[in-house]
Every structure is written in structure tokens, then in C-alpha cells.
Design a protein around this motif. Structure first.
Motif, PDB file in Angstrom:
ATOM      1  N   HIS A 202       1.321  -8.007  -5.109  1.00  6.76           N
ATOM      2  CA  HIS A 202       0.622  -9.094  -4.426  1.00  6.76           C
ATOM      3  C   HIS A 202      -0.581  -9.554  -5.247  1.00  6.76           C
ATOM      4  N   GLY A 203      -1.321  -8.605  -5.795  1.00  8.76           N
ATOM      5  CA  GLY A 203      -2.475  -8.957  -6.619  1.00  8.76           C
ATOM      6  C   GLY A 203      -2.085  -9.766  -7.835  1.00  8.76           C
ATOM      7  N   ARG A 204      -0.950  -9.435  -8.413  1.00  8.88           N
ATOM      8  CA  ARG A 204      -0.484 -10.184  -9.579  1.00  8.88           C
ATOM      9  C   ARG A 204      -0.201 -11.636  -9.215  1.00  8.88           C
ATOM     10  N   THR A 205       0.356 -11.880  -8.014  1.00  7.85           N
ATOM     11  CA  THR A 205       0.621 -13.257  -7.598  1.00  7.85           C
ATOM     12  C   THR A 205      -0.674 -14.033  -7.379  1.00  7.85           C
ATOM     13  N   LEU A 206      -1.765 -13.338  -7.083  1.00 13.36           N
ATOM     14  CA  LEU A 206      -3.048 -13.998  -6.866  1.00 13.36           C
ATOM     15  C   LEU A 206      -3.798 -14.273  -8.166  1.00 13.36           C
ATOM     16  N   GLY A 207      -3.336 -13.683  -9.269  1.00 15.72           N
ATOM     17  CA  GLY A 207      -3.985 -13.929 -10.555  1.00 15.72           C
ATOM     18  C   GLY A 207      -4.802 -12.777 -11.092  1.00 15.72           C
ATOM     19  N   PHE A 208      -4.761 -11.629 -10.427  1.00 16.19           N
ATOM     20  CA  PHE A 208      -5.446 -10.455 -10.966  1.00 16.19           C
ATOM     21  C   PHE A 208      -4.678  -9.911 -12.174  1.00 16.19           C
ATOM     22  N   LEU A 209      -5.372  -9.112 -12.969  1.00 15.71           N
ATOM     23  CA  LEU A 209      -4.727  -8.472 -14.115  1.00 15.71           C
ATOM     24  C   LEU A 209      -5.239  -7.043 -14.216  1.00 15.71           C
ATOM     25  N   GLY A 210      -4.390  -6.078 -13.845  1.00 11.55           N
ATOM     26  CA  GLY A 210      -4.782  -4.682 -13.877  1.00 11.55           C
ATOM     27  C   GLY A 210      -5.494  -4.268 -12.602  1.00 11.55           C
ATOM     28  N   ARG A 211      -5.860  -2.982 -12.571  1.00  6.39           N
ATOM     29  CA  ARG A 211      -6.442  -2.466 -11.331  1.00  6.39           C
ATOM     30  C   ARG A 211      -7.281  -1.221 -11.587  1.00  6.39           C
ATOM     31  N   ALA A 212      -8.311  -1.049 -10.776  1.00  6.64           N
ATOM     32  CA  ALA A 212      -9.073   0.190 -10.780  1.00  6.64           C
ATOM     33  C   ALA A 212      -8.286   1.269 -10.041  1.00  6.64           C
ATOM     34  N   ALA A 213      -8.468   2.519 -10.468  1.00  2.00           N
ATOM     35  CA  ALA A 213      -7.764   3.653  -9.867  1.00  2.00           C
ATOM     36  C   ALA A 213      -8.764   4.762  -9.591  1.00  2.00           C
ATOM     37  N   ILE A 214      -8.380   5.665  -8.676  1.00  2.00           N
ATOM     38  CA  ILE A 214      -9.233   6.817  -8.377  1.00  2.00           C
ATOM     39  C   ILE A 214      -8.501   8.134  -8.608  1.00  2.00           C
ATOM     40  N   HIS A 215      -7.257   8.055  -9.121  1.00  2.00           N
ATOM     41  CA  HIS A 215      -6.510   9.268  -9.455  1.00  2.00           C
ATOM     42  C   HIS A 215      -5.524   8.933 -10.570  1.00  2.00           C
ATOM     43  N   PRO A 216      -5.340   9.852 -11.536  1.00  2.00           N
ATOM     44  CA  PRO A 216      -4.422   9.574 -12.649  1.00  2.00           C
ATOM     45  C   PRO A 216      -2.999   9.231 -12.215  1.00  2.00           C
ATOM     46  N   ARG A 217      -2.535   9.758 -11.064  1.00  2.00           N
ATOM     47  CA  ARG A 217      -1.161   9.466 -10.648  1.00  2.00           C
ATOM     48  C   ARG A 217      -0.967   7.978 -10.333  1.00  2.00           C
ATOM     49  N   GLN A 218      -2.059   7.258 -10.109  1.00  2.00           N
ATOM     50  CA  GLN A 218      -1.950   5.832  -9.825  1.00  2.00           C
ATOM     51  C   GLN A 218      -1.763   4.987 -11.091  1.00  2.00           C
ATOM     52  N   LEU A 219      -2.096   5.542 -12.245  1.00  2.00           N
ATOM     53  CA  LEU A 219      -2.107   4.767 -13.484  1.00  2.00           C
ATOM     54  C   LEU A 219      -0.741   4.190 -13.861  1.00  2.00           C
ATOM     55  N   PRO A 220       0.333   5.001 -13.902  1.00  3.98           N
ATOM     56  CA  PRO A 220       1.630   4.422 -14.299  1.00  3.98           C
ATOM     57  C   PRO A 220       2.145   3.387 -13.319  1.00  3.98           C
ATOM     58  N   VAL A 221       1.809   3.531 -12.040  1.00  7.63           N
ATOM     59  CA  VAL A 221       2.236   2.534 -11.049  1.00  7.63           C
ATOM     60  C   VAL A 221       1.562   1.194 -11.334  1.00  7.63           C
ATOM     61  N   ILE A 222       0.275   1.235 -11.606  1.00  2.00           N
ATOM     62  CA  ILE A 222      -0.471   0.014 -11.917  1.00  2.00           C
ATOM     63  C   ILE A 222       0.062  -0.616 -13.193  1.00  2.00           C
ATOM     64  N   GLU A 223       0.280   0.206 -14.204  1.00  2.00           N
ATOM     65  CA  GLU A 223       0.753  -0.321 -15.482  1.00  2.00           C
ATOM     66  C   GLU A 223       2.114  -0.985 -15.341  1.00  2.00           C
ATOM     67  N   ARG A 224       3.032  -0.335 -14.628  1.00  2.00           N
ATOM     68  CA  ARG A 224       4.359  -0.923 -14.422  1.00  2.00           C
ATOM     69  C   ARG A 224       4.263  -2.250 -13.679  1.00  2.00           C
ATOM     70  N   ALA A 225       3.369  -2.323 -12.708  1.00  2.00           N
ATOM     71  CA  ALA A 225       3.248  -3.530 -11.899  1.00  2.00           C
ATOM     72  C   ALA A 225       2.730  -4.706 -12.706  1.00  2.00           C
TER      73      ALA A 225
END
Length: 276
Positions: A202-225
Motif C-alpha cells: 500500500h505504501g508503494r502505491t502512495l509513493g513511499f520508497l523503503g521503510r523503517a524497521a524495528i526488528h531484522p526479520r522485517q528487513l527482507p519483507v520490506i526489501e521484497r516489497a
């Protein structure tokens, strides 16, 4: 990494072992937090531990989120870390006006003598209203982003969709100021990886690029998205190939119309494919 960071991993400044692990987590940027993640009685320790860490260059860019500029700890935070050799940028929480950015910019110079990159976090209704003014406050400002937990509380928003107008306003303000596209705010449930992926889409459709994370397990999900799919890469390559042979407006065999804007979008897509 790509021309733009895709993952920004927050870690508490009063937990040096966690910070050390974050530096090898694969995050594009590690953000050492002196603010929300640190209890008041741990502020001094977090500050000194972070200053000690940043005495040396780091393997990845390290930013520090200092405490609120209007509070009692920010001045000491800035004095401790702003000139450290290992610091790549400062994240300024609860920025409410351009003057906040200017004050910090005038007081900070990097260890290498140049301007220290600053990033403003917009966390109130007033700061969202002033998004473009903040984004153009000073040449040292390199990015703006939303602090969604505080903004949600300030607005009294109960549903996530209630933040979309504010999100779009910040995306537009960043673009209008010539800044990089904002990164999304953190997804607070570290176990909800499916929800994180959906939120990133959803964030990508709004024009965001990348995301802040609070745990390393979130990193690959953000990168793939946020990395382009094989289909998107193939389409972008087709567009650029066609544009190289004929610079006039044209239509591809699949019906896609190509003009200057479409070519720029294809170039941006391919720019995201280069990773370390």
C-alpha cells in the motif's frame, strides 16, 4: 545498496550488543535511537555508548535519532554525537517548523567538515500542514518522514486509512522539495509479516520508497516489497529499449504508451535493481 536506502533499522542506543548485531543485519541504514526506545534514566548511558561507537567509521551508514528538540536532552545528544566520525546523519523527531531544522543545521557540522545530513520526522497535525516548508528549510535537510504513532495519537485516528491523506501530503512535499521519496513509518507488530508486506504494498502505491524497521526479520519483507518484480524489470527494459531507438511518443505492441514520463519511471525502476 540502491541509490536510495530501502531499509532503516531502529535500535535502542542503550543496548550496544543489539546495535552491534544491527550493523551486520543487512539493513541499508542503522538508526541508533536515543529517543522513544530509551527510558529517561538510561538517556545518559545511551548517549555515551552511542558516542563511543561512533568514534570509529562503521560498515554501514549510521544515523542517530536524538531526543525531541524542545526537550531537556537534545542539546546534550547533539553535542555528544554530531561531530563523530562514524555518524552519517541525524534524525530529528517531532519537528514542528522550519526553524527547528535551521537551528540544528547551524549547530552541526560533520567530522569531515561538510554539512551533516538531517532528516525531519513529522509527528503532529501542525508539522504535516508545514511539510513543504520543513522540507525546504535548509540545504542540509535530506529527507522527511512521518512518525505515525505520534501522528495517530494527535489526530485521534482509529483506522489506518485515516493516515493516508497525511502520508500523501508528505510524499508530495518531499517531491516538490527535490528530496528523496520518504520511507514508511515502522510496522509495530514484528510477528505480523503478512500484514507488513500488505502495508508496504500500500505504501508503494502512495509513493513511499523503503521503510523503517524495528526488528531484522522485517528487513527482507520490506526489501521484497520495494524492489521491482521480474515483470516490472522486463517492462522497464522494453520501454528503455524502445525509447532509445525512437525518442518520439509511441505505443508498444502490448498497448503501453511511451512518453518522457514513462521513460523516467522505467529508469527509476531499473535503478532499484542494483544491490551490493
Amino acid at each position: 545498496m540502491t541509490g536510495f536506502p530501502l531499509t532503516w533499522l531502529y535500535v535502542p542506543g542503550d543496548r550496544p550488543p543489539v546495535v552491534a548485531k544491527a550493523l551486520t543485519s543487512g539493513a541499508d541504514v542503522v538508526v541508533v535511537d536515543l529517543e522513544d526506545a530509551v527510558a529517561p534514566d538510561r538517556k545518559a548511558y545511551a548517549r555515551s555508548a552511542t558516542a563511543e561507537l561512533l568514534c570509529d567509521p562503521q560498515p554501514v551508514p549510521v544515523h542517530v535519532r536524538v531526543n525531541a528538540l524542545s526537550g531537556p536532552w537534545a542539546r546534550a545528544d547533539l553535542a555528544a554525537v554530531a561531530h563523530a566520525p562514524g555518524l552519517s546523519g541525524l534524525r530529528l523527531p517531532k519537528v514542528s517548523s522550519p526553524a527547528d531544522v535551521v537551528r540544528v543545521a547551524r549547530r552541526t557540522v560533520s567530522a569531515h567538515g561538510g554539512a551533516l545530513p538531517l532528516y525531519a520526522l513529522l509527528e503532529t497535525a501542525l508539522s504535516i500542514e508545514r511539510a513543504h516548508a520543513v522540507a525546504t528549510a535548509h540545504p542540509s535537510l535530506r529527507g522527511i518522514a512521518i512518525g505515525e504513532a505520534d501522528l495517530r495519537a494527535d489526530l485521534g485516528v482509529r483506522d489506518d486509512a485515516g493516515l493516508d491523506w497525511s502520508r500523501s501530503r508528505v510524499v508530495v512535499a518531499a517531491r516538490a522539495a527535490g528530496l528523496a521519496p520518504p520511507a514508511q513509518s515502522v510496522h509495530p507488530d514484528i510477528r505480523d509479516l503478512n500484514g507488513l508486506a500488505a502495508s508496504c504494498a500500500h505504501g508503494r502505491t502512495l509513493g513511499f520508497l523503503g521503510r523503517a524497521a524495528i526488528h531484522p526479520r522485517q528487513l527482507p519483507v520490506i526489501e521484497r516489497a520495494y524492489l521491482p518484480t521480474e515483470e516490472e524489470i522486463e517492462q522497464a527494459e522494453t520501454i528503455l529499449k524502445a525509447a532509445a531507438s525512437d525518442q518520439s511518443a509511441q505505443a508498444l505492441p502490448n498497448g503501453t504508451f511511451i512518453d518522457t514520463a514513462v521513460v523516467k519511471a522505467a529508469q527509476r525502476t531499473l535503478s532499484l535493481t542494483t544491490r551490493p
